[in-house]
Structure formats: C-alpha cells, structure tokens
Design an enzyme around this catalytic site. Structure first.
Site, PDB file in Angstrom:
ATOM      1  N   GLU A   1      38.168  40.508  23.553  1.00 48.50           N
ATOM      2  CA  GLU A   1      37.167  39.468  23.456  1.00 48.50           C
ATOM      3  C   GLU A   1      35.955  39.840  24.268  1.00 48.50           C
ATOM      4  O   GLU A   1      36.060  40.478  25.318  1.00 48.50           O
ATOM      5  CB  GLU A   1      37.734  38.143  23.953  1.00 48.50           C
ATOM      6  CG  GLU A   1      38.673  37.550  22.933  1.00 48.50           C
ATOM      7  CD  GLU A   1      39.313  36.272  23.430  1.00 48.50           C
ATOM      8  OE1 GLU A   1      39.206  35.265  22.731  1.00 48.50           O
ATOM      9  OE2 GLU A   1      39.907  36.284  24.507  1.00 48.50           O
TER      10      GLU A   1
ATOM     11  N   CYS B   1      45.696  46.187  31.313  1.00 43.76           N
ATOM     12  CA  CYS B   1      45.255  46.850  32.546  1.00 43.76           C
ATOM     13  C   CYS B   1      46.493  47.237  33.330  1.00 43.76           C
ATOM     14  O   CYS B   1      47.447  46.477  33.414  1.00 43.76           O
ATOM     15  CB  CYS B   1      44.378  45.913  33.375  1.00 43.76           C
ATOM     16  SG  CYS B   1      43.800  46.663  34.921  1.00 43.76           S
TER      17      CYS B   1
ATOM     18  N   CYS C   1      47.104  43.094  39.040  1.00 45.54           N
ATOM     19  CA  CYS C   1      46.775  42.052  40.014  1.00 45.54           C
ATOM     20  C   CYS C   1      47.556  40.798  39.617  1.00 45.54           C
ATOM     21  O   CYS C   1      47.640  40.459  38.433  1.00 45.54           O
ATOM     22  CB  CYS C   1      45.270  41.771  40.026  1.00 45.54           C
ATOM     23  SG  CYS C   1      44.313  43.256  40.426  1.00 45.54           S
TER      24      CYS C   1
ATOM     25  N   CYS D   1      46.028  37.724  37.470  1.00 42.39           N
ATOM     26  CA  CYS D   1      45.205  38.086  36.304  1.00 42.39           C
ATOM     27  C   CYS D   1      46.078  38.199  35.062  1.00 42.39           C
ATOM     28  O   CYS D   1      47.067  38.947  35.068  1.00 42.39           O
ATOM     29  CB  CYS D   1      44.497  39.409  36.589  1.00 42.39           C
ATOM     30  SG  CYS D   1      43.642  40.085  35.156  1.00 42.39           S
TER      31      CYS D   1
ATOM     32  N   GLY E   1      40.431  44.673  31.523  1.00 43.62           N
ATOM     33  CA  GLY E   1      40.575  46.064  31.937  1.00 43.62           C
ATOM     34  C   GLY E   1      39.807  46.434  33.191  1.00 43.62           C
ATOM     35  O   GLY E   1      38.923  45.706  33.643  1.00 43.62           O
ATOM     36  N   GLU E   2      40.168  47.603  33.740  1.00 43.62           N
ATOM     37  CA  GLU E   2      39.488  48.131  34.931  1.00 43.62           C
ATOM     38  C   GLU E   2      38.529  49.230  34.459  1.00 43.62           C
ATOM     39  O   GLU E   2      38.957  50.323  34.062  1.00 43.62           O
ATOM     40  CB  GLU E   2      40.546  48.686  35.906  1.00 43.62           C
ATOM     41  CG  GLU E   2      40.023  49.573  37.013  1.00 43.62           C
ATOM     42  CD  GLU E   2      38.897  48.944  37.849  1.00 43.62           C
ATOM     43  OE1 GLU E   2      39.034  47.793  38.286  1.00 43.62           O
ATOM     44  OE2 GLU E   2      37.880  49.630  38.052  1.00 43.62           O
TER      45      GLU E   2
ATOM     46  N   SER F   1      32.349  45.968  37.501  1.00 44.03           N
ATOM     47  CA  SER F   1      33.239  45.274  38.436  1.00 44.03           C
ATOM     48  C   SER F   1      34.514  46.090  38.583  1.00 44.03           C
ATOM     49  O   SER F   1      35.136  46.467  37.592  1.00 44.03           O
ATOM     50  CB  SER F   1      33.569  43.884  37.884  1.00 44.03           C
ATOM     51  OG  SER F   1      34.541  43.241  38.684  1.00 44.03           O
TER      52      SER F   1
ATOM     53  N   SER G   1      36.105  43.464  43.493  1.00 46.43           N
ATOM     54  CA  SER G   1      37.029  42.332  43.537  1.00 46.43           C
ATOM     55  C   SER G   1      37.807  42.384  44.836  1.00 46.43           C
ATOM     56  O   SER G   1      38.743  43.162  44.970  1.00 46.43           O
ATOM     57  CB  SER G   1      37.979  42.406  42.333  1.00 46.43           C
ATOM     58  OG  SER G   1      37.240  42.201  41.158  1.00 46.43           O
ATOM     59  N   LEU G   2      37.407  41.556  45.778  1.00 44.19           N
ATOM     60  CA  LEU G   2      37.987  41.620  47.120  1.00 44.19           C
ATOM     61  C   LEU G   2      39.232  40.732  47.210  1.00 44.19           C
ATOM     62  O   LEU G   2      40.331  41.211  47.468  1.00 44.19           O
ATOM     63  CB  LEU G   2      36.908  41.196  48.121  1.00 44.19           C
ATOM     64  CG  LEU G   2      37.005  41.737  49.528  1.00 44.19           C
ATOM     65  CD1 LEU G   2      37.188  43.243  49.560  1.00 44.19           C
ATOM     66  CD2 LEU G   2      35.741  41.343  50.308  1.00 44.19           C
ATOM     67  N   HIS G   3      39.054  39.442  47.059  1.00 45.15           N
ATOM     68  CA  HIS G   3      40.136  38.447  46.931  1.00 45.15           C
ATOM     69  C   HIS G   3      40.981  38.221  48.179  1.00 45.15           C
ATOM     70  O   HIS G   3      41.834  37.322  48.173  1.00 45.15           O
ATOM     71  CB  HIS G   3      41.072  38.784  45.764  1.00 45.15           C
ATOM     72  CG  HIS G   3      40.390  38.983  44.459  1.00 45.15           C
ATOM     73  ND1 HIS G   3      39.330  38.205  44.044  1.00 45.15           N
ATOM     74  CD2 HIS G   3      40.584  39.877  43.451  1.00 45.15           C
ATOM     75  CE1 HIS G   3      38.918  38.618  42.854  1.00 45.15           C
ATOM     76  NE2 HIS G   3      39.647  39.632  42.470  1.00 45.15           N
TER      77      HIS G   3
ATOM     78  N   ASN H   1      41.254  30.650  37.279  1.00 44.54           N
ATOM     79  CA  ASN H   1      41.499  30.122  35.934  1.00 44.54           C
ATOM     80  C   ASN H   1      42.978  30.264  35.619  1.00 44.54           C
ATOM     81  O   ASN H   1      43.464  31.376  35.441  1.00 44.54           O
ATOM     82  CB  ASN H   1      40.666  30.876  34.894  1.00 44.54           C
ATOM     83  CG  ASN H   1      39.193  30.580  35.068  1.00 44.54           C
ATOM     84  OD1 ASN H   1      38.777  29.432  35.096  1.00 44.54           O
ATOM     85  ND2 ASN H   1      38.401  31.621  35.242  1.00 44.54           N
TER      86      ASN H   1
ATOM     87  N   CYS I   1      36.919  34.014  32.992  1.00 44.94           N
ATOM     88  CA  CYS I   1      37.551  35.222  33.531  1.00 44.94           C
ATOM     89  C   CYS I   1      39.053  35.060  33.540  1.00 44.94           C
ATOM     90  O   CYS I   1      39.565  34.017  33.921  1.00 44.94           O
ATOM     91  CB  CYS I   1      37.207  35.440  34.998  1.00 44.94           C
ATOM     92  SG  CYS I   1      35.531  35.362  35.403  1.00 44.94           S
TER      93      CYS I   1
HETATM   94  N1  SAH Z   1      39.173  45.044  36.529  1.00 43.91           N
HETATM   95  C1  SAH Z   1      37.928  44.647  37.064  1.00 43.91           C
HETATM   96  C2  SAH Z   1      37.063  43.866  36.113  1.00 43.91           C
HETATM   97  C3  SAH Z   1      37.720  42.845  35.215  1.00 43.91           C
HETATM   98  S1  SAH Z   1      38.271  41.372  35.955  1.00 43.91           S
HETATM   99  C4  SAH Z   1      38.127  43.893  38.359  1.00 43.91           C
HETATM  100  O1  SAH Z   1      39.251  43.551  38.672  1.00 43.91           O
HETATM  101  O2  SAH Z   1      37.140  43.713  39.064  1.00 43.91           O
HETATM  102  C5  SAH Z   1      36.781  40.488  36.345  1.00 43.91           C
HETATM  103  C6  SAH Z   1      36.974  39.499  37.500  1.00 43.91           C
HETATM  104  O3  SAH Z   1      37.808  38.392  37.098  1.00 43.91           O
HETATM  105  C7  SAH Z   1      37.648  40.134  38.699  1.00 43.91           C
HETATM  106  O4  SAH Z   1      37.018  39.771  39.901  1.00 43.91           O
HETATM  107  C8  SAH Z   1      39.032  39.536  38.615  1.00 43.91           C
HETATM  108  O5  SAH Z   1      39.672  39.581  39.848  1.00 43.91           O
HETATM  109  C9  SAH Z   1      38.752  38.150  38.122  1.00 43.91           C
HETATM  110  N2  SAH Z   1      39.929  37.457  37.598  1.00 43.91           N
HETATM  111  C10 SAH Z   1      41.031  37.981  37.055  1.00 43.91           C
HETATM  112  N3  SAH Z   1      41.907  37.014  36.704  1.00 43.91           N
HETATM  113  C11 SAH Z   1      41.333  35.840  37.041  1.00 43.91           C
HETATM  114  C12 SAH Z   1      41.728  34.479  36.918  1.00 43.91           C
HETATM  115  N4  SAH Z   1      42.880  34.139  36.363  1.00 43.91           N
HETATM  116  N5  SAH Z   1      40.884  33.524  37.365  1.00 43.91           N
HETATM  117  C13 SAH Z   1      39.684  33.866  37.900  1.00 43.91           C
HETATM  118  N6  SAH Z   1      39.245  35.138  38.030  1.00 43.91           N
HETATM  119  C14 SAH Z   1      40.066  36.108  37.612  1.00 43.91           C
HETATM  120 FE1  SF4 Z   2      43.053  44.790  36.065  1.00 42.87          FE
HETATM  121 FE2  SF4 Z   2      40.888  43.570  37.090  1.00 42.87          FE
HETATM  122 FE3  SF4 Z   2      42.945  42.139  36.097  1.00 42.87          FE
HETATM  123 FE4  SF4 Z   2      43.254  43.491  38.374  1.00 42.87          FE
HETATM  124  S1  SF4 Z   2      41.852  41.757  38.006  1.00 42.87           S
HETATM  125  S2  SF4 Z   2      44.711  43.440  36.670  1.00 42.87           S
HETATM  126  S3  SF4 Z   2      42.036  45.319  37.968  1.00 42.87           S
HETATM  127  S4  SF4 Z   2      41.606  43.500  34.956  1.00 42.87           S
END
Ligand code: SAH
Ligand code: SF4
Length: 388
Positions: free
Chosen positions: A91, A111, A115, A118, A191-192, A223, A245-247, A322, A365
């Site tokens: 998408e 991916c 994480c 995600c 994806g990454e 990202s 993506s720090l988190h 989300n 996201c």
């Molecule tokens: N793989 C890359 C880019 C794709 S994810 C990365 O991890 O940065 C894009 C962003 O959405 C990242 O910051 C990711 O951590 C965040 N993300 C993933 N799952 C999410 C969710 N369920 N709710 C909110 N943000 C999320």
């Molecule tokens: Fe992959 Fe980004 Fe999702 Fe982590 S947050 S699993 S790196 S898409």
C-alpha cells in the site's frame, strides 16, 4: 529479453538508449515521458522518432505494479493497493497538507527486523521490492492526482486485466481542491528501506532527478530502524533527509522493542546520526518515537531521552501507537503524550505529535500490512470469478 524501463535510473536508461544507437538526450526525453508525464505507452511519445519508438516497443515495457484498489478518506488521505505478485500487495498512502502532498512509500514486502509493535514486522520478511515497484508507487500516485486535478473525480484509472477500480469518493469534490502532485516522499511504508539498499537508492535517484520527479533532497526522507553501516553508505551515496526510529531511551528497552538494537546499540546509532549530519540536506535528524502505554511513555523516559540526544541535533516526532489485532500494546493516553512532549520541549527539543490520518481507510503507520494479504486474495478471487 524485455526490460521494464521503470527499473532504470537515468544512467541505466542512457546506457540502454546507447545500445539502441540513440544519443543521451533521447534518454532524457524518455525519462520525462515515463516519470514526469506518467506515460506507459511508447506510441504517445510524439517527440521520439517512429523508428526509435518501434525499437523501444520491441525490447521494453513501462510496467508499474498493477493497481488493485484505491481509497479516499474523508480527510483527503488517499491509499492505493498495488499487486506485487504471489498474492501479495503493498500500500502507498498520500497525505495532503497545507502547501504540500506527502507520499508514504513501501520498500519491502514484510520486514525481517521484527519490531514488536509493528504489524509489518510481525508478518516476517517476504522479499525486497524492485525499483519499478518502489518508483511505481510514485508513478501511480502522481498519475492519479493529475487525473483528479483535471476534474476526473471518479478516478478513471486505467483498467488492467485482473485489476479492479474503485474509489469511495463521497467527498471527492472537497478533496479535489486539496490535491496536487506529490511534493514530499517519506520511506515509511512497509519494510526497512536500508535493508533494500541498492533498489531504494536507485529509486531515490529517480525521485531527485529533474527529468523524473524533481523532488528536493530535503523533501525526501528515508526512515530507518538503525542499520548503522547502511546509514553511512546512504550518507556517501545519496544523502536525503533522515528519520531514525528510536522508540526507547536506553539499550535495555530498545533491544526489546527494536531487536536490531542488539546488533547496533544506541551509542553506535547516535554516532552514526552525527556522521550523517555532516552530509545531510537538513541540519537535524528526525527521531520517531511510537508512544506505547506503560512501556516507553513516562516523564522519566523523556528525561532519559534528553540525555541520550544531547550531542545530536534533532527533532522528535511522537507517533501515537496504531493498534492491530494481537499486538499486545495500547496507545498512550493523549495526556501522557502531552506531558512527554512538554518535558522534551522544556529541554528545547523541537517536538511534534503525529496526527493520525486516514483513520477510516486504515492508512496509518503500521496498519499497512495485515489485511493487505486478505484483501489481495479477495481481489484475486473476484478476478478469477470475473474471468470465469
Ligand atoms: N522500517 C522503517 C520504516 C518503516 S516504519 C523504520 O522502522 O523506521 C515507519 C514508522 O512507523 C517507524 O517509525 C515505525 O517504528 C512506525 N511504526 C511501526 N508500527 C507502528 C504502529 N503500529 N503504530 C505506530 N507507528 C508504527
Ligand atoms: Fe521493519 Fe520498520 Fe516495522 Fe521495524 S518498524 S519491523 S524496521 S518496518
């Protein structure tokens, strides 16, 4: 063998044209027809000689991933579902805002980095997208937006064999005024991106090329979850804006949420961010931070973050989590997000809270996976039924 010209950057296209006995400016013309004007048919490329067009038609195609479905949300957010074969879909989401239009682009099917919060990560890794599939997202979006712009609110997107067209355009006329071509790209879909380095960088080259999409370096953001060696390669090869993506503010928690942290811990990640800034088009790194209730959202965590980033010019983007079925996490309360933001702001760290967009079409996201497969299967079933 037929090649797909959407896989080619300017250099590859120039080489290909040279192989057909054509001069480099022909490749530039072709680039404009394909990307700037969104054409897939050599017959309409009126400033190319008939003989050249015939050679092209015999050896090449311009083939984006087939469009399966498209949606328009009440707030103007648009989403396109593209088929990438084997029952998989990706998408791409367009978010109109005052003065700009941002496209959220995917780089992989699934991916591998897993994480925990995600939904793409929960799916596991399927495959890298090709250049044509990455650039194809931009190609479709610009083409569809141009059509909306021309007053085709009904979105008469080209019907393809096996494709479906559907647009829930109840508020099309209101949205029409807000739509424009894509001005910003964020590689924040599925994806990454840095794990699909070569294809992503080739796609970035096309996004920046004046004869293709002509986007400014500052308006294209990669990202990453923190693949340190690839961050260095990106800095050398194609420094665009960078979001990380720090988190989490410490290695213990981050290794739990973002498992790649075990390989590239925070000290290495922060050093890589500072190296990146030496070549970056912006003078800060954007840190993304998904707000998970009771996990990483306390004022203590915010204070720890301030210490972590004290030598790294940055901005924070707080993302309300989300949810997806079975995630096991909850979104932080609005109050917790506000307090967290205030702690960062008091330390003079620029902090924004991401607004959730396109709620009614599941365009946020981390929501871009999961139901994609089901939907793709459903679309295929419908196609099979339609074909008989
Ligand atoms: N793989 C890359 C880019 C794709 S994810 C990365 O991890 O940065 C894009 C962003 O959405 C990242 O910051 C990711 O951590 C965040 N993300 C993933 N799952 C999410 C969710 N369920 N709710 C909110 N943000 C999320
Ligand atoms: Fe992959 Fe980004 Fe999702 Fe982590 S947050 S699993 S790196 S898409």
């Amino acid at each position: 063998m037929t090649v797909n010209l959407l896989d080619f950057d300017a250099k590859a296209l120039t080489d290909f044209c040279a192989g057909l006995g054509e001069r480099p400016f022909r490749a530039r013309q072709l680039l404009r027809w394909i990307h700037r004007r969104g054409k897939a048919d050599f017959a309409v490329m009126s400033d190319l000689a008939q003989a050249f067009r015939a050679k092209l038609a015999a050896r090449a195609v311009i083939e984006p991933p087939p469009l399966i479905d498209s949606h328009l949300a009440a707030d103007g957010t648009r989403k396109w579902l593209l088929s990438v074969g084997a029952g998989n879909g990706i998408e791409t989401v367009y978010i109109p805002e005052a003065g700009r239009g941002t496209l959220c682009v995917s780089s992989q099917v699934g991916c591998a980095l897993a994480c925990t919060f995600c939904s793409t990560g929960r799916q596991g890794f399927n495959r890298n997208l090709t250049v044509a599939e990455i650039v194809g997202q931009l190609w479709w979006a610009n083409r569809a937006l141009a059509q909306v712009h021309e007053g085709h609110a009904a979105m008469e997107l080209e019907e393809r064999p096996g494709g479906q067209k559907k647009e829930r355009a109840s508020q099309a006329s209101a949205a029409k005024a807000r739509d424009r071509a894509v001005t910003n790209v964020v590689m924040m879909g599925m994806g990454e991106p840095l794990a699909n380095f070569e294809n992503v960088v080739t796609a970035l080259d096309l996004m920046l090329d004046d004869d293709a999409y002509g986007l400014s370096r500052r308006r294209v953001t990669v990202s990453t979850s923190g693949l340190v060696p690839a961050m260095d390669r990106l800095r050398e090869r194609c420094p665009v804006a960078l979001a990380v993506s720090l988190h989490a503010p410490n290695d213990g928690l981050r290794s739990e949420l973002v498992p790649i942290n075990r390989k590239y811990p925070l000290s290495e990640l922060m050093a890589a961010c500072r190296r990146y800034l030496q070549s970056a088009p912006r003078d800060f790194i954007t840190f993304e931070y998904v707000m998970l209730e009771g996990i990483n959202d306390s004022p203590e965590h915010a204070r720890e973050l301030i210490q972590l980033v004290r030598d790294t010019p940055c901005k924070f983007n707080l993302i309300p989590f989300n949810p997806f079925p079975g995630s096991g996490y909850r979104r932080s309360s609005a109050e917790a997000v506000r307090v967290f933001r205030d702690v960062l702001m008091q330390a003079e760290l620029m902090t924004t809270v991401r607004r959730t967009r396109g709620d009614d079409i599941a365009a946020a996201c981390g929501q871009l996976a999961g139901r994609v497969r089901d939907k793709t299967r459903r679309a295929e079933r419908n196609t099979l039924e339609a074909v008989g």
